[in-house]
Structure formats: structure tokens, C-alpha cells
Design a protein around this motif. Structure first.
Motif, short mmCIF file in Angstrom:
data_model
loop_
_atom_site.label_atom_id
_atom_site.label_comp_id
_atom_site.label_asym_id
_atom_site.label_seq_id
_atom_site.Cartn_x
_atom_site.Cartn_y
_atom_site.Cartn_z
N TYR A 176 1.03 -1.17 0.06
CA TYR A 176 0.25 0.00 0.07
C TYR A 176 0.91 1.33 -0.12
CZ TYR A 176 -3.05 -3.43 1.68
OH TYR A 176 -3.64 -4.57 1.76
N ASP A 177 0.40 2.16 -0.80
CA ASP A 177 1.12 3.47 -0.85
C ASP A 177 0.31 4.53 0.21
OD1 ASP A 177 1.81 6.28 -1.44
OD2 ASP A 177 2.23 5.75 -3.50
N LEU A 178 0.81 4.70 1.42
CA LEU A 178 -0.12 5.63 2.36
C LEU A 178 -0.20 6.94 1.93
CD1 LEU A 178 1.89 4.17 5.45
CD2 LEU A 178 -0.34 3.52 4.55
N ARG A 179 0.76 7.61 1.13
CA ARG A 179 0.47 9.06 0.78
C ARG A 179 -0.65 8.93 -0.18
NH1 ARG A 179 6.59 8.86 0.75
NH2 ARG A 179 7.24 9.87 2.61
N ALA A 180 -0.64 7.87 -1.28
CA ALA A 180 -1.52 8.14 -2.10
C ALA A 180 -2.93 7.46 -1.94
CB ALA A 180 -1.04 7.66 -3.37
N ALA A 181 -2.77 6.74 -0.56
CA ALA A 181 -4.07 5.90 -0.22
C ALA A 181 -4.32 4.86 -1.34
CB ALA A 181 -5.22 6.75 0.34
N ALA A 182 -3.32 4.25 -1.65
CA ALA A 182 -3.66 3.48 -3.00
C ALA A 182 -2.99 2.01 -2.64
CB ALA A 182 -2.83 3.83 -4.10
N ASP A 183 -3.89 1.02 -3.14
CA ASP A 183 -3.55 -0.51 -3.17
C ASP A 183 -2.56 -0.72 -4.28
OD1 ASP A 183 -3.14 -3.20 -3.18
OD2 ASP A 183 -5.30 -3.59 -2.60
N LEU A 184 -1.33 -1.04 -3.97
CA LEU A 184 -0.08 -1.33 -5.03
C LEU A 184 -0.22 -2.61 -5.66
CD1 LEU A 184 2.60 0.59 -3.49
CD2 LEU A 184 1.09 1.32 -5.15
N GLY A 185 -1.20 -3.58 -5.01
CA GLY A 185 -1.14 -5.13 -5.70
C GLY A 185 -0.44 -5.90 -4.71
N PRO A 186 -0.71 -7.22 -5.21
CA PRO A 186 -0.09 -8.34 -4.31
C PRO A 186 1.36 -8.86 -4.77
CG PRO A 186 -1.51 -9.18 -5.93
CD PRO A 186 -1.51 -7.64 -6.15
N LEU A 187 1.75 -9.56 -3.66
CA LEU A 187 3.23 -10.33 -3.94
C LEU A 187 2.41 -11.80 -3.77
CD1 LEU A 187 5.94 -8.41 -1.84
CD2 LEU A 187 5.47 -8.43 -4.40
N LEU A 188 2.55 -12.76 -4.48
CA LEU A 188 1.95 -14.08 -4.67
C LEU A 188 3.18 -15.16 -4.54
CD1 LEU A 188 -0.41 -13.75 -7.39
CD2 LEU A 188 -0.81 -13.44 -5.05
N ASP A 189 4.41 -14.78 -3.88
CA ASP A 189 5.50 -15.87 -3.61
C ASP A 189 5.09 -16.87 -2.43
OD1 ASP A 189 7.58 -14.82 -5.61
OD2 ASP A 189 6.96 -12.90 -4.60
N PRO A 190 4.54 -16.38 -1.36
CA PRO A 190 4.31 -17.39 -0.41
C PRO A 190 3.34 -18.60 -0.94
CG PRO A 190 4.14 -15.04 0.51
CD PRO A 190 4.21 -14.91 -0.93
N SER A 191 3.60 -19.60 -0.22
CA SER A 191 2.67 -20.88 -0.98
C SER A 191 1.94 -21.35 0.55
CB SER A 191 3.66 -22.13 -1.25
OG SER A 191 4.52 -22.41 -0.27
N ALA A 192 1.73 -20.49 1.58
CA ALA A 192 1.05 -20.66 2.69
C ALA A 192 0.86 -19.33 3.59
CB ALA A 192 1.81 -21.71 3.80
N ALA A 193 -0.17 -19.37 4.38
CA ALA A 193 -0.71 -18.37 5.02
C ALA A 193 0.36 -17.37 5.75
CB ALA A 193 -1.55 -18.71 6.26
N VAL A 194 0.65 -16.01 5.42
CA VAL A 194 1.59 -15.21 5.96
C VAL A 194 1.43 -14.97 7.32
CG1 VAL A 194 2.89 -12.92 5.46
CG2 VAL A 194 1.96 -14.31 3.57
N SER A 195 2.55 -15.29 8.08
CA SER A 195 2.36 -15.05 9.72
C SER A 195 2.77 -14.05 10.13
CB SER A 195 2.62 -16.37 10.21
OG SER A 195 4.26 -16.53 9.86
N ALA A 196 4.19 -13.25 9.64
CA ALA A 196 4.49 -12.39 10.19
C ALA A 196 5.26 -11.39 8.95
CB ALA A 196 5.67 -12.65 11.22
N LEU A 197 5.21 -9.90 9.15
CA LEU A 197 6.21 -9.19 8.26
C LEU A 197 6.94 -8.23 8.93
CD1 LEU A 197 3.08 -8.24 5.81
CD2 LEU A 197 4.74 -9.66 5.31
N ALA A 198 8.12 -7.87 8.34
CA ALA A 198 8.88 -6.59 8.83
C ALA A 198 9.64 -6.14 7.96
CB ALA A 198 9.92 -7.40 10.05
N PHE A 199 9.67 -4.60 8.03
CA PHE A 199 10.45 -3.85 7.02
C PHE A 199 11.68 -3.51 7.71
CE2 PHE A 199 6.39 -2.56 4.99
CZ PHE A 199 6.80 -2.75 3.57
N HIS A 200 12.67 -3.53 6.62
CA HIS A 200 14.14 -2.88 7.47
C HIS A 200 14.30 -1.55 6.39
CE1 HIS A 200 18.69 -2.37 6.97
NE2 HIS A 200 18.30 -2.15 8.28
N SER A 201 14.62 -0.38 7.20
CA SER A 201 14.85 0.75 6.43
C SER A 201 15.86 1.46 6.67
CB SER A 201 13.62 1.89 6.53
OG SER A 201 12.33 1.14 6.20
#
Length: 244
Positions: A77-102
């Protein structure tokens, strides 16, 4: 003349739900001398996933957010534009945790753990999949929480069956693993008042602070209820407790 004080910067709050919706809100930060109450202003609301949303993460300075769902996908998601940028479909099971590194305002990586025991590492420039690896020796143990060290060199993962794993992000492999007394539900990196490197874990109602070099326990706290989330700052650790 002294420079005029800059206006309070806006903040964003992103929340997902079991009803597959994700919501974004903006909140203008209060000035130190202001007593005026502030209300959340809605930015967007999407039926983002085909199943419950399991986790969210944000890179606020870059205006990016991500959500992971039970439909085996990650959405951006683009928070500034309030827009859905689309999916990433690489996982082959339910996604349990996410983390960004900046580094500064620029997100470098997105980490995503899934229920099949894999950790997916993405380059945030184009979100190309760099590698996928097993987080725990017990192959299908899923990571319920992730924490990326500020240097971006390593990440910690806590598993559903009580595993603790350190991942070398430069080499894309697991470098250390052990079993915990009780499964942890949250993990985060933090610094003490003297700048010492620490990480914090929550297991049920107990919160422990560890030295990052040898994982020894430096401090232990007990809460009245189960700890649901941690948010470390420079000196304090903000703890959210609740009950199921």
C-alpha cells in the motif's frame, strides 16, 4: 530570526482484521503545548485479502505498508496516495509475520514468514524475491513474529512451537537457533539508555530483555495479562496487554 517551528508531522495507523479488510488512518501529531484532542481521519479501507489478515507492517517514512493474509499473499500500500499497489504471490502458505528494514526514509528489505516454515526476503526496490529459507530446524514451524536489527545484517524470528532463530540476512541463511521455555508471541530490537544493543521478547504475561551478543536475560517483567505487542523506543518499551 530563529527558524519557525515546523508543523507537527502526520502519522499513519494501519490495521487489518479477520473480516479481510485493511484500514488506514491519519493522525496529526500534537504540539507539546496543545491540549486539543485529535481524532483519527480515515485514509482508505479495502477488502484487501480473500481471507483474514494475519499481520501488517509499515515503513512510515517511505509511506509504505504491507499486509499478510490467510490467502497466501502479501499486499502493498502507498500510504501517501491511499492506494493499493497490488499483491506479492510468492508465499505458498498463509503469511504469519512481516517486517520492513529501512535505512533513513528508504526501505531496503521486506521480510515475510509463512505457515510452511519459510522466510521470504524481498528487495524493497521493486519487491523482487531475493531468497526463501527455512527459519527453524523443525521444517514447518512458522514464525509468529520478526525483528530486523537496525544494521540490517540479522533478523530474529520466534516460532509457534517455541523456537528462537537468528537469520544472517547478508548470506541468506540461519545462523543460530534454540528452544525457548515457552513460545514467544513478540520480539523487537531496542537500545538501553546507554546505547547498548538489546532485544525484547514476550511470552504469555512475561517480558524479558536480552543482551544481543549472548542472549542472556538482563531484565524480566511480568504483566497482569498476556502480552500482545511490543513497541520499543529509545528508553521505554511500550507493551500492549489483553486477553483472548
Amino acid at each position: 530570526l530563529p527558524p519557525l517551528p515546523s508543523p507537527p508531522s502526520p502519522m499513519a495507523l494501519v490495521a487489518g482484521s479477520y473480516e479481510r479488510f485493511i484500514w488506514g488512518f491519519s493522525l496529526k501529531a500534537l504540539a507539546a503545548s496543545s491540549d486539543e484532542a485529535q481524532a483519527l481521519a480515515p485514509l482508505f479501507s479495502y477488502p484487501a485479502h480473500a481471507g483474514p489478515i494475519r499481520c501488517v507492517a509499515a515503513a512510515p517514512r517511505a509511506g509504505l505498508a504491507a499486509s499478510g493474509g490467510a490467502d497466501d499473499s502479501i499486499r502493498l500500500y502507498d500510504l501517501r496516495a491511499a492506494a493499493d499497489l497490488g499483491p506479492l504471490l510468492d508465499p505458498s502458505a498463509a503469511v504469519s509475520a512481516l517486517a520492513f528494514h529501512s535505512i533513513g526514509p528508504v526501505p531496503r528489505n521486506l521480510l515475510a514468514a509463512s505457515d510452511d516454515g519459510l522466510l521470504h526476503l524481498y528487495d524493497a526496490d521493486g519487491f523482487a524475491l531475493l531468497t526463501s529459507l527455512r527459519v527453524f530446524p523443525r521444517g514447518r514451524e512458522a514464525a509468529d513474529a520478526l525483528a530486523v536489527h537496525p544494521s540490517g545484517r540479522v533478523a530474529l524470528a520466534v516460532g509457534r512451537a517455541g523456537g528462537l532463530s537468528m537469520v544472517n540476512l547478508l548470506r541468506g541463511r540461519r545462523s543460530f537457533t534454540c528452544r525457548l521455555e515457552r513460545p514467544a508471541s513478540a520480539v523487537a530490537y531496542a537500545q538501553d539508555a546507554a546505547g547498548g544493543d538489546r532485544f525484547v521478547m514476550a511470552a504469555e504475561e512475561k517480558v524479558t530483555v536480552h543482551d544481543s551478543e549472548d542472549a542472556r536475560i538482563i531484565h524480566e517483567m511480568r504483566c497482569d495479562k498476556r502480552v500482545l505487542a511490543l513497541a520499543p523506543s529509545k528508553v521505554f518499551i511500550h507493551i500492549c496487554c489483553g486477553s483472548w
